[in-house]
Write a protein that holds these residues in place. Structure first.
Motif, PDB file in Angstrom:
ATOM      1  N   GLU A 285      63.553 -19.261 -49.184  1.00  0.00           N
ATOM      2  CA  GLU A 285      62.774 -20.306 -49.840  1.00  0.00           C
ATOM      3  C   GLU A 285      63.206 -20.446 -51.295  1.00  0.00           C
TER       4      GLU A 285
ATOM      5  N   ILE B 142      62.707 -21.141 -55.196  1.00  0.00           N
ATOM      6  CA  ILE B 142      61.641 -20.851 -56.151  1.00  0.00           C
ATOM      7  C   ILE B 142      61.939 -21.613 -57.445  1.00  0.00           C
TER       8      ILE B 142
ATOM      9  N   GLU C 212      51.360 -11.398 -55.779  1.00  0.00           N
ATOM     10  CA  GLU C 212      51.584 -12.824 -55.629  1.00  0.00           C
ATOM     11  C   GLU C 212      50.334 -13.440 -55.019  1.00  0.00           C
TER      12      GLU C 212
ATOM     13  N   LYS D 201      57.044 -22.033 -54.548  1.00  0.00           N
ATOM     14  CA  LYS D 201      57.793 -21.268 -53.552  1.00  0.00           C
ATOM     15  C   LYS D 201      57.834 -22.133 -52.304  1.00  0.00           C
TER      16      LYS D 201
END
Length: 155
Positions: free
Chosen positions: A4, A6, A26, A113
């Motif tokens: 992914e 960021i 997170e 994200k």
């Protein structure tokens, strides 16, 4: 499995100067209306923000998300209290560590994200004035070393 992407939105450098970051988590953020669009444009500040544990949930105060230009009536209050999303066991762990003297929760960064807005939060212990002076001295030494290195490479 694809990695992914960021994209950094906001960073709280002052937190690293004022605190020893003991642990990082997170968390997701509950957002309403046009706040996601404002965040995608990078209009966010967490510099003066703080996080509290209330009734088994985490909330962030003073996180400023600028109103979306084209949002008209759908814009929310820029400084409204926002709920953070963590697993229950993480919240219990954090609140257990908060019982120890001198610990606080600080926002470290906000980022995208993939398509989700996430926040990195840190369990932190406050620095004393002499700790901050040591950090400043280390930064000055590093800058001088980099400056000397550049001068040597130019000659």
């Amino acid at each position: 499995m694809s990695k992914e992407s960021i994209k950094q939105i906001a960073n709280n450098k002052k937190a690293y100067f004022d605190y020893f970051i003991e642990d990082k988590y997170e968390a997701g953020i509950v957002l309403h209306g046009t706040e996601v669009k404002s965040l995608r444009m990078g209009k966010c500040s967490v510099k003066e923000s703080f996080i509290r544990v209330e009734k088994g949930e985490l909330y962030i105060y003073n996180m400023h998300i600028s109103p979306y230009e084209k949002g008209n009536i759908f814009n929310k209050d820029p400084l409204r209290i926002k709920k953070l999303l963590l697993h229950k066991y993480e919240i219990n762990k954090i609140s257990g560590q908060m019982q120890q003297k001198g610990y606080t929760i600080v926002p470290l960064s906000v980022y995208l994200k993939g398509s989700l807005v996430k926040m990195e939060i840190g369990l932190a212990r406050g620095k004393k004035l002499y700790d901050k002076r040591q950090d400043i001295a280390k930064k000055d030494q590093r800058r001088e070393a980099e400056k000397d290195f550049k001068i040597k490479n130019l000659n």
